[in-house]
Design a protein around this motif. Structure first.
Motif, PDB file in Angstrom:
ATOM      1  N   MET A  48      -5.861   7.664  -9.783  1.00 47.58           N
ATOM      2  CA  MET A  48      -4.434   7.607  -9.968  1.00 47.58           C
ATOM      3  C   MET A  48      -3.866   8.910  -9.425  1.00 47.58           C
ATOM      4  N   LEU A  49      -2.666   8.480  -8.817  1.00 44.78           N
ATOM      5  CA  LEU A  49      -1.962   9.627  -8.093  1.00 44.78           C
ATOM      6  C   LEU A  49      -0.643   9.922  -8.704  1.00 44.78           C
ATOM      7  N   GLY A  50      -0.823  11.083  -9.248  1.00 43.93           N
ATOM      8  CA  GLY A  50       0.430  11.532 -10.148  1.00 43.93           C
ATOM      9  C   GLY A  50       1.120  12.554  -9.375  1.00 43.93           C
ATOM     10  N   SER A  51       1.834  13.465  -9.962  1.00 42.44           N
ATOM     11  CA  SER A  51       3.019  14.254  -9.474  1.00 42.44           C
ATOM     12  C   SER A  51       2.537  15.354  -8.442  1.00 42.44           C
ATOM     13  N   VAL A  75      -6.019   1.828  -6.259  1.00 40.00           N
ATOM     14  CA  VAL A  75      -5.490   3.146  -6.386  1.00 40.00           C
ATOM     15  C   VAL A  75      -4.069   3.178  -6.973  1.00 40.00           C
ATOM     16  N   LYS A  76      -3.723   3.726  -8.059  1.00 36.31           N
ATOM     17  CA  LYS A  76      -2.256   3.601  -8.716  1.00 36.31           C
ATOM     18  C   LYS A  76      -1.527   4.829  -8.062  1.00 36.31           C
ATOM     19  N   THR A 132      -0.347  -4.649  -1.813  1.00 36.76           N
ATOM     20  CA  THR A 132       0.108  -3.539  -2.690  1.00 36.76           C
ATOM     21  C   THR A 132       1.087  -4.236  -3.702  1.00 36.76           C
ATOM     22  N   ILE A 133       0.827  -4.250  -4.896  1.00 34.50           N
ATOM     23  CA  ILE A 133       1.859  -4.789  -5.669  1.00 34.50           C
ATOM     24  C   ILE A 133       2.228  -3.596  -6.885  1.00 34.50           C
ATOM     25  N   GLY A 134       3.576  -3.279  -6.714  1.00 39.45           N
ATOM     26  CA  GLY A 134       4.260  -2.210  -7.589  1.00 39.45           C
ATOM     27  C   GLY A 134       3.595  -1.292  -7.183  1.00 39.45           C
ATOM     28  N   HIS A 135       2.911  -0.162  -7.968  1.00 37.00           N
ATOM     29  CA  HIS A 135       2.289   0.992  -7.664  1.00 37.00           C
ATOM     30  C   HIS A 135       0.957   0.825  -7.541  1.00 37.00           C
ATOM     31  N   ILE A 136       0.266  -0.137  -7.318  1.00 36.87           N
ATOM     32  CA  ILE A 136      -1.075  -0.461  -7.305  1.00 36.87           C
ATOM     33  C   ILE A 136      -1.461  -0.728  -5.881  1.00 36.87           C
TER      34      ILE A 136
END
Length: 99
Positions: free
Chosen positions: A24-27, A50-51, A78-82
Motif C-alpha cells: 500500500m502506498l500512502g502519504s 499495489v494500492k 490499473t483500476i482506480g487506485h489498484i
C-alpha cells in the motif's frame, strides 16, 4: 524486455482478480523501501496488486511509471487506485498462454 500480448494480459487479469493488494502506498509516496517491498513481492509471487492512494491522476501515473522502471515489471492493468504488476521469476510460477 518482453511485452505482454493482449491475450496474456487478459489471462493475468483473471489470475489477479481474487488477489488483495500486498503493498500500500500512502502519504509517504514512493520510497526506496516501498520499491524494495514491491520488488521482493514480485520475486516471490510474480503477480501482485499495489494500492496507490491519495495521489492525483498525474502523480499516480508518475508513481506507476517509476515502479515499473525500478522493478523491471509489466503493468497488467490499473483500476482506480489498484495497480496490477507482473514480473516473471527465474523459475516461472505462472505459465502464460502463447501470444
Amino acid at each position: 524486455m518482453m511485452t505482454l500480448s493482449t491475450k496474456q494480459k487478459q489471462y493475468l487479469k483473471g489470475l489477479a482478480h481474487h488477489l488483495n493488494p500486498v503493498v500500500m502506498l500512502g502519504s509517504n509516496g514512493l520510497t526506496e523501501g516501498v520499491i524494495a517491498e514491491i520488488d521482493n513481492a514480485l520475486n516471490h509471487h510474480e503477480l501482485i496488486k499495489v494500492k496507490i492512494s491519495g495521489a492525483d491522476h498525474e502523480t499516480k501515473q508518475l508513481i506507476i511509471d517509476a515502479i515499473i522502471r525500478e522493478t523491471h515489471s509489466h503493468k497488467v492493468q490499473t483500476i482506480g487506485h489498484i495497480l496490477v504488476l507482473y514480473k516473471p521469476s527465474k523459475e516461472p510460477l505462472i505459465q502464460l498462454p502463447r501470444k
